[in-house]
Structures are given as structure tokens and as C-alpha cells.
Design an enzyme around this catalytic site. Structure first.
Site, PDB file in Angstrom:
ATOM      1  N   HIS A 116     -17.090   1.333   0.421  1.00 14.09           N
ATOM      2  CA  HIS A 116     -15.757   1.068   0.977  1.00 14.09           C
ATOM      3  C   HIS A 116     -15.922   0.332   2.288  1.00 14.09           C
ATOM      4  O   HIS A 116     -16.846   0.609   3.047  1.00 14.09           O
ATOM      5  CB  HIS A 116     -15.003   2.379   1.215  1.00 14.09           C
ATOM      6  CG  HIS A 116     -13.536   2.187   1.327  1.00 14.09           C
ATOM      7  ND1 HIS A 116     -12.928   1.790   2.489  1.00 14.09           N
ATOM      8  CD2 HIS A 116     -12.544   2.303   0.399  1.00 14.09           C
ATOM      9  CE1 HIS A 116     -11.630   1.681   2.282  1.00 14.09           C
ATOM     10  NE2 HIS A 116     -11.368   1.972   1.027  1.00 14.09           N
ATOM     11  N   ASP A 143     -11.516   5.245  -6.545  1.00 10.00           N
ATOM     12  CA  ASP A 143     -11.518   4.794  -7.940  1.00 10.00           C
ATOM     13  C   ASP A 143     -12.516   5.542  -8.824  1.00 10.00           C
ATOM     14  O   ASP A 143     -12.371   5.527 -10.046  1.00 10.00           O
ATOM     15  CB  ASP A 143     -11.816   3.286  -8.007  1.00 10.00           C
ATOM     16  CG  ASP A 143     -10.678   2.478  -7.423  1.00 10.00           C
ATOM     17  OD1 ASP A 143      -9.524   2.806  -7.742  1.00 10.00           O
ATOM     18  OD2 ASP A 143     -10.937   1.550  -6.653  1.00 10.00           O
ATOM     19  N   HIS A 178     -11.167  -4.293  -5.676  1.00 10.90           N
ATOM     20  CA  HIS A 178     -10.055  -3.490  -5.115  1.00 10.90           C
ATOM     21  C   HIS A 178      -9.605  -2.525  -6.216  1.00 10.90           C
ATOM     22  O   HIS A 178     -10.407  -1.756  -6.740  1.00 10.90           O
ATOM     23  CB  HIS A 178      -8.985  -4.478  -4.644  1.00 10.90           C
ATOM     24  CG  HIS A 178      -7.881  -3.895  -3.812  1.00 10.90           C
ATOM     25  ND1 HIS A 178      -7.863  -2.600  -3.371  1.00 10.90           N
ATOM     26  CD2 HIS A 178      -6.721  -4.467  -3.330  1.00 10.90           C
ATOM     27  CE1 HIS A 178      -6.758  -2.397  -2.654  1.00 10.90           C
ATOM     28  NE2 HIS A 178      -6.044  -3.505  -2.621  1.00 10.90           N
TER      29      HIS A 178
HETATM   30  N1  CMC Z   1     -22.976  -0.261  -5.328  1.00 10.18           N
HETATM   31  C1  CMC Z   1     -24.166  -0.615  -4.802  1.00 10.18           C
HETATM   32  N2  CMC Z   1     -24.294  -1.168  -3.580  1.00 10.18           N
HETATM   33  C2  CMC Z   1     -23.191  -1.364  -2.859  1.00 10.18           C
HETATM   34  C3  CMC Z   1     -21.920  -1.001  -3.345  1.00 10.18           C
HETATM   35  C4  CMC Z   1     -21.842  -0.434  -4.623  1.00 10.18           C
HETATM   36  N3  CMC Z   1     -20.655  -0.098  -5.146  1.00 10.18           N
HETATM   37  N4  CMC Z   1     -20.998  -1.308  -2.420  1.00 10.18           N
HETATM   38  C5  CMC Z   1     -21.646  -1.851  -1.394  1.00 10.18           C
HETATM   39  N5  CMC Z   1     -22.977  -1.884  -1.661  1.00 10.18           N
HETATM   40  C6  CMC Z   1     -24.033  -2.435  -0.788  1.00 10.18           C
HETATM   41  C7  CMC Z   1     -24.054  -3.947  -0.902  1.00 10.18           C
HETATM   42  O1  CMC Z   1     -24.890  -4.384  -1.937  1.00 10.18           O
HETATM   43  C8  CMC Z   1     -24.533  -4.335   0.464  1.00 10.18           C
HETATM   44  O2  CMC Z   1     -25.918  -4.101   0.506  1.00 10.18           O
HETATM   45  P1  CMC Z   1     -26.908  -5.048   1.371  1.00 10.18           P
HETATM   46  O3  CMC Z   1     -26.483  -4.836   2.791  1.00 10.18           O
HETATM   47  O4  CMC Z   1     -28.257  -4.518   1.064  1.00 10.18           O
HETATM   48  O5  CMC Z   1     -26.656  -6.445   0.890  1.00 10.18           O
HETATM   49  C9  CMC Z   1     -23.873  -3.304   1.394  1.00 10.18           C
HETATM   50  O6  CMC Z   1     -23.676  -2.158   0.566  1.00 10.18           O
HETATM   51  C10 CMC Z   1     -22.537  -3.769   1.953  1.00 10.18           C
HETATM   52  O7  CMC Z   1     -21.704  -4.149   0.852  1.00 10.18           O
HETATM   53  P2  CMC Z   1     -20.519  -5.193   0.981  1.00 10.18           P
HETATM   54  O8  CMC Z   1     -20.108  -5.578  -0.389  1.00 10.18           O
HETATM   55  O9  CMC Z   1     -20.884  -6.287   1.934  1.00 10.18           O
HETATM   56  O10 CMC Z   1     -19.431  -4.274   1.680  1.00 10.18           O
HETATM   57  P3  CMC Z   1     -17.898  -4.627   1.829  1.00 10.18           P
HETATM   58  O11 CMC Z   1     -17.392  -3.813   2.933  1.00 10.18           O
HETATM   59  O12 CMC Z   1     -17.694  -6.091   1.906  1.00 10.18           O
HETATM   60  O13 CMC Z   1     -17.308  -4.186   0.410  1.00 10.18           O
HETATM   61  C11 CMC Z   1     -16.494  -2.981  -1.392  1.00 10.18           C
HETATM   62  C12 CMC Z   1     -16.628  -3.039   0.141  1.00 10.18           C
HETATM   63  C13 CMC Z   1     -15.528  -1.870  -1.731  1.00 10.18           C
HETATM   64  C14 CMC Z   1     -15.914  -4.303  -1.887  1.00 10.18           C
HETATM   65  C15 CMC Z   1     -17.868  -2.733  -2.023  1.00 10.18           C
HETATM   66  O14 CMC Z   1     -18.362  -1.489  -1.618  1.00 10.18           O
HETATM   67  C16 CMC Z   1     -17.824  -2.812  -3.533  1.00 10.18           C
HETATM   68  O15 CMC Z   1     -17.900  -3.914  -4.083  1.00 10.18           O
HETATM   69  N6  CMC Z   1     -17.699  -1.648  -4.243  1.00 10.18           N
HETATM   70  C17 CMC Z   1     -17.553  -1.659  -5.683  1.00 10.18           C
HETATM   71  C18 CMC Z   1     -16.125  -1.965  -6.070  1.00 10.18           C
HETATM   72  C19 CMC Z   1     -15.182  -0.807  -5.762  1.00 10.18           C
HETATM   73  O16 CMC Z   1     -15.453   0.335  -6.072  1.00 10.18           O
HETATM   74  N7  CMC Z   1     -14.030  -1.160  -5.161  1.00 10.18           N
HETATM   75  C20 CMC Z   1     -12.987  -0.173  -4.835  1.00 10.18           C
HETATM   76  C21 CMC Z   1     -12.834  -0.028  -3.365  1.00 10.18           C
HETATM   77  S1  CMC Z   1     -11.924   1.426  -2.846  1.00 10.18           S
HETATM   78  C22 CMC Z   1     -10.360   1.334  -3.499  1.00 10.18           C
HETATM   79  C23 CMC Z   1      -9.618   0.101  -3.204  1.00 10.18           C
HETATM   80  O17 CMC Z   1      -9.423  -0.287  -2.068  1.00 10.18           O
HETATM   81  O18 CMC Z   1      -9.193  -0.527  -4.155  1.00 10.18           O
END
Ligand code: CMC
Length: 377
Positions: free
Chosen positions: A260, A314, A221
Site C-alpha cells: 500500500h 483487497d 487500485h
Molecule cells: N507484491 C510484491 N512486492 C511488492 C508489492 C506486492 N504486492 N507491492 C509492492 N511491492 C514492492 C515493489 O516491488 C517495490 O519493491 P522494490 O523497492 O524492491 O522495487 C516496493 O515494494 C515498492 O512498491 P511500489 O509499487 O513502488 O509501491 P507503491 O507505493 O507505488 O504501490 C501498490 C502501492 C498498492 C500499487 C503496490 O503495493 C501494488 O502494486 N500492490 C498490488 C496491487 C494491490 O493490491 N493494490 C490494492 C491497493 S489497496 C486498495 C486500493 O487502494 O485499491
């Protein structure tokens, strides 16, 4: 088979009149106004008024709101004393969470009141004081004198002044103010949901804020902005971006600042921050951070844009905060300083039509298990 929706994806758990997100089109509006228009033309104070009142203020209303906010800039003296006792290597997010929680102890006007007006007044006071908490801690840990707030200054300017003992330039103030606008609210994100859950139990706003700050701190987050800066520092130079990214992608490493839950297109806040970061990087001689970021974005675009993974708020805020001279571990607290306004607004909404938030869990464990006395296990 479990019917649980992992991560509550797609579950609608509240109504809000504050922010609207179209994740497919990359749209964010506060009370119907596009975020880009607010970033260009509004101020943080006006934006908070908009979120809390669901309309823009008149000049007189904005002046009154600003005056009220500034009247609460000072920290209660015991909070300052408390901050001085914290370990110098404490993480600022732990400091913020602890000090905000402690504010309840010095609220002589029923800290537990759940009347929407009381929540609003206390939310305003917490928002006004949070910058002083962070600035005071940063100065104490650096062995410097604490700077008292200047009530003639805006929220953004006063924070930078208390941090640096120097009034910011107009450009710096505007850039920081814009960051505050962009981070103020964002639907039912994890920290806001946390806050609404706590408010729904009719608990106090200090508990709401402490819980929400805790949720925001996580690297998935708000903590991601610090994660981005760690990545940039680890890479170190433009010529090393390719190799780092090749390795990261091959090992399915998550790149901080990308992806996201809601946006499957470019996060409109990132669009704005990218422009801001580029300009500030040029102005402050930090172009390598912008160039590295841009290269990471290009590589990610090739590799994962088809999966709907784009820069989020971010990603470019890391370079922006770095160019504003903020220490790395103050990045996530910056997110919190702004988001306190969103948390307060959501909790006021929650309380105006409250019902305890209490979802269910599918039990997936065994049944009919015999109790075995401890000496027989
Ligand atoms: N880099 C590489 N791959 C990614 C990333 C990333 N940053 N984010 C998602 N993916 C891939 C993930 O590996 C998965 O791939 P697969 O289907 O092949 O297993 C797919 O995309 C879905 O990812 P998820 O983690 O299941 O998606 P989610 O909706 O649960 O998570 C998230 C959203 C924001 C937690 C995630 O994108 C993430 O961990 N991003 C990095 C951390 C980040 O930048 N967080 C800030 C979010 S925005 C501001 C806020 O709200 O704070």
C-alpha cells in the site's frame, strides 16, 4: 533534473474531514471513529451519514436519510433498456461506468449543478441506483428476469436481493454491509483524487463518478480484489501455494492484495476482513480459500514484511466476496458501490472551498527543434 514526485507520493493535495490514516501504525478513522468500531457497530447508511455530515446521526436523522436513499433505489426505465442492450460478456465495471454516466441524460433537475446541496442529492441518487445497475446487468447476462428493488430493505440487503431474487440471511446481510462500511472512504486514493480533480473543474457529478469508477477499475487500485481471486484460482489448492509463491517471489512478481502506498503496517480493514473471511469460509464450506490466503500471507510475511508490505483491504475481501456467492467479476464493482459515498463526500468538500486542481509537469524534452516539412522527414 526533474523535481517531479513520482506517483505524487507524500504530496498533500487536499484537506479532508472524512478519513484519517496513520500508515505507520495501521490506523484508519472515519471522522475520528476507529474503523473497527464502525465495522462492529454501525451500518453502511449510518457510516455514509457520518462521512457526509462529519457526525453520527440521531435516530430521526438516520431514518430520514435512509428513507431518502431508498426512495432512489429504482433505475430510470431507459437505463434498464440500455443495460439490456449491453453485450452479455461486458465487464461489470465498464457497465457500471457507462450506466452511471448515462444517468446524467435522465436527470431532469440540472445534471450540471455544482451547488454542494445538488451534488449531495445527486450523489445520494447515484449511490442508491448503482446496486440496481450491477444486479440488473448480472441477471440480464444470465438470462434471468430483472428484480425490482425492495424499498423496505437496507442498501446491503436490497442489493443481494436484487442479485439473487432471494432475501439474504441476517449473517450475509451483515457481512456485506460490513464490507460496504470498510470500503467507503480512504483519504486521497487514486479514484478519489480523480473525482476531486474533475469536481475542481466545476464539472458535473456524473463525470466525477465515471472518472472515479475508471480509476478504481485498475489492478493497482480496486481491481486488485479480482486479481487476488484470480491468483487463488490459479493456485487451486493449498499444497500448491509454496511452489507458486516461490516462483512468484523469485520472479519479483507483484502479489495482488499486498502493499500500500500509505500503510507500512497491517491495513486495519484487512484485519477485520481476515476475521470475517475465516468465519464465512467456515460457514459456507469454502475453507480452502481462507487457508490458501493465510498461507500466502505467512509466506509474504517472511519475505517482505520487513519492507512494510502487508495485506491490504483487497486481500481478504476476495475470499469474503466469494463466500457471499458473488461472481469474480463483481468484486471490483462491490468496491465501487461503497466508494461512491466517499467520492461524493470528497467532491462536496472540494466544492465547498474549490480551487482548480492543476499541478505542473517538468518539461524534460528538447528545445529549439526545427520544424521539418512532412515531405522532407
Ligand atoms: N507484491 C510484491 N512486492 C511488492 C508489492 C506486492 N504486492 N507491492 C509492492 N511491492 C514492492 C515493489 O516491488 C517495490 O519493491 P522494490 O523497492 O524492491 O522495487 C516496493 O515494494 C515498492 O512498491 P511500489 O509499487 O513502488 O509501491 P507503491 O507505493 O507505488 O504501490 C501498490 C502501492 C498498492 C500499487 C503496490 O503495493 C501494488 O502494486 N500492490 C498490488 C496491487 C494491490 O493490491 N493494490 C490494492 C491497493 S489497496 C486498495 C486500493 O487502494 O485499491
Amino acid at each position: 533534473m526533474s523535481t517531479a514526485t513520482k506517483g505524487l507520493e507524500g504530496v498533500v493535495a487536499a484537506e479532508t474531514e472524512m478519513s484519517f490514516i496513520d500508515g505507520e501504525k495501521g490506523v484508519l478513522e472515519y471522522v475520528g471513529i476507529e474503523i473497527d468500531a464502525l465495522a462492529r457497530h454501525s451500518t453502511f447508511e449510518e457510516t455514509v451519514y457520518l462521512l457526509w455530515n462529519r457526525r453520527l446521526p440521531t435516530r430521526a436523522e438516520l431514518d430520514a436519510f435512509t428513507k431518502d436513499l431508498r426512495a432512489h433505489y429504482d433505475l430510470p426505465a431507459p437505463i434498464l433498456t440500455l443495460i439490456k442492450t449491453f453485450p452479455k460478456d461486458a465487464q461489470p465495471m465498464h457497465v457500471l461506468r457507462t450506466a452511471v454516466s448515462a444517468l446524467a441524460l435522465f436527470d431532469n433537475d440540472d445534471p450540471n449543478s455544482v451547488e454542494p446541496d445538488a451534488y449531495r442529492a445527486k450523489g445520494l441518487a447515484i449511490m442508491a441506483r448503482a446496486p440496481a445497475i450491477i444486479a440488473a446487468f448480472d441477471r440480464v447476462r444470465s438470462g434471468k428476469d430483472v428484480i425490482a428493488p425492495d424499498k423496505s430493505l437496507s442498501f446491503a440487503s436490497n442489493f443481494l436481493y436484487m442479485l439473487n431474487n432471494e432475501k439474504p440471511t441476517k449473517t450475509m446481510e451483515r457481512a456485506f454491509d460490513t464490507c460496504m462500511i470498510l470500503h467507503a472512504d480512504h483519504g486521497l486514493n487514486a479514484s478519489t483524487f480523480t473525482g476531486r480533480v474533475i469536481a475542481s473543474t466545476l464539472s458535473d457529478i456524473y463525470s466525477v463518478m465515471s472518472g472515479a469508477i475508471g480509476a478504481l477499475r485498475g489492478p493497482l487500485h480496486g481491481g486488485a480484489n479480482e486479481g487476488v481471486m484470480h491468483t487463488l484460482n490459479e493456485i487451486g489448492s493449498l499444497d500448491r501455494v509454496d511452489a507458486y509463491m516461490k516462483d512468484a517471489l523469485a520472479n519479483k512478481k507483484k502479489i495482488m492484495g499486498f502493499g500500500h502506498r500509505v500503510y507500512k503496517a497491517y491495513d486495519p480493514r484487512a484485519t477485520y476482513l481476515k476475521t470475517l473471511a475465516e468465519q464465512l469460509a467456515k460457514d459456507t464450506g469454502n475453507e480452502q480459500f481462507y487457508k490458501m490466503s493465510k498461507k500466502i500471507e505467512d509466506i509474504m510475511h517472511e519475505a517482505v514484511a520487513a519492507k512494510g508490505i502487508y495485506p491490504n483491504v483487497d486481500f481478504y475481501s476476495a475470499t469474503t466476496y466469494h463466500c457471499l456467492g458473488l461472481k469474480l467479476d463483481l468484486f471490483t464493482p462491490m468496491f465501487a458501490l461503497s466508494r461512491i459515498s466517499g467520492w461524493a463526500g470528497h467532491c462536496i468538500e472540494q466544492l465547498s472551498a474549490n480551487r482548480l486542481i492543476r499541478p505542473s509537469a517538468d518539461y524534460v524534452g528538447p528545445h529549439g527543434v526545427a520544424y521539418v516539412p512532412i515531405e522532407k522527414r
